[in-house]
Design a protein around this motif. Structure first.
Motif, PDB file in Angstrom:
ATOM      1  N   ILE A  71       0.823  -1.204   0.000  1.00  0.00           N
ATOM      2  CA  ILE A  71       0.000   0.000   0.000  1.00  0.00           C
ATOM      3  C   ILE A  71       0.861   1.259   0.000  1.00  0.00           C
ATOM      4  CG2 ILE A  71      -0.172   0.133   2.516  1.00  0.00           C
ATOM      5  CD1 ILE A  71      -3.067   1.043   2.158  1.00  0.00           C
ATOM      6  N   TYR A 156      -2.990  -3.253  -4.028  1.00  0.00           N
ATOM      7  CA  TYR A 156      -2.017  -2.726  -3.072  1.00  0.00           C
ATOM      8  C   TYR A 156      -2.409  -3.197  -1.669  1.00  0.00           C
ATOM      9  CZ  TYR A 156      -0.257   0.209  -6.833  1.00  0.00           C
ATOM     10  OH  TYR A 156       0.297   0.656  -8.012  1.00  0.00           O
ATOM     11  N   ARG A 173     -11.831  -2.620  -1.933  1.00  0.00           N
ATOM     12  CA  ARG A 173     -11.123  -2.400  -3.202  1.00  0.00           C
ATOM     13  C   ARG A 173     -12.021  -2.705  -4.400  1.00  0.00           C
ATOM     14  NH1 ARG A 173      -8.140   1.282  -1.825  1.00  0.00           N
ATOM     15  NH2 ARG A 173      -9.645   1.214  -0.110  1.00  0.00           N
TER      16      ARG A 173
END
Length: 252
Positions: A71, A156, A173
């Protein structure tokens, strides 16, 4: 005049002697020329390695492309070919062959599509349709629309933190994605890709499994399965480390 002529002869002699001096060993005192940079190193310097852990893997694998970036990574934008390589690797995996067989078998056992039959000989009708569902959704969500919408198809991962926090992040996500510029934006690639795949299925399923209601159901299932896939990507390193001692690695 004689002095000028003498100086001219002296300069001429020096100029003629310079190549001879260089050839006789003066060049050996110069620093070595830099070694040629290999093409791969140039690519890595230019693109920062490309797509994190998702690069340089063989096309065919046992499990799909579960490699992720961190991330905190600030990776260069994906090229169009890199975006299409993600669904290609996912499609050319053993799990991608087994999954339609399991899902198709479940549909036949539960008589989901009566028009396709209900015997062992009818299994192929279920299998190829389920396989097309999988492939089309993969390419639309991870390839076509990320290119059109300028979005980053890589996942990520947080990689650390509390379980429920990481789970919530992974599931989100399906609705939040990075753009090619690195900003978090609405995941229009997921929404339009899942909807397009659901609509496309109306072309090859029996009439009883077509129409607005069934299409909406497929759309919701596509998003749900993709959200679970993000969770798998988030926790795969932990599972690999605890169950397989980190030995089950995706090839690079």
């Amino acid at each position: 005049m004689r002095f000028s002529f003498g100086v001219g002869r002296l300069l001429q002699t020096a100029l003629c002697a310079t190549p001879l001096v260089a050839a006789s060993g003066v060049s050996g005192q110069l620093p070595d020329a830099p070694a040629p940079v290999r093409q791969q190193e140039m690519v890595e310097r230019t693109h920062g390695g490309g797509g994190g852990d998702t690069d340089h893997k063989p096309l065919f694998s046992v499990i799909p492309d579960l490699g992720t970036a961190s991330i905190d990574d600030q990776l260069p934008p994906q090229t169009a070919s890199e975006k299409f390589m993600v669904p290609t690797r996912n499609t050319l995996s053993v799990l991608a062959i087994v999954k339609p067989a399991v899902a198709g078998g479940f549909k036949e056992v539960t008589n989901r599509d009566p028009q396709l039959g209900h015997t062992a000989d009818d299994f192929g009708r279920y299998y190829w349709r389920t396989a097309v569902d999988e492939v089309s959704e993969n390419y639309l969500v991870e390839g076509v629309f990320p290119v059109l919408m300028h979005q980053d198809s890589r996942y990520y991962a947080m990689r650390e933190g509390k379980f429920w926090h990481r789970t919530g992040y992974a599931l989100s996500r399906a609705f939040v994605i990075r753009s090619d510029s690195g900003r978090e934006v609405f995941n229009s690639s997921e929404m339009m890709g899942a909807a397009s795949a659901a609509g496309l299925a109306n072309l090859y399923y029996p009439s009883q499994q077509t129409g607005p209601g069934v299409t909406a159901e497929r759309f919701g299932l596509n998003i749900g399965f993709d959200a679970l896939t993000y969770a798998a990507k988030e926790f795969w390193p932990d599972v690999n480390r605890k169950l397989f001692k980190g030995k089950l690695q995706l090839a690079r």
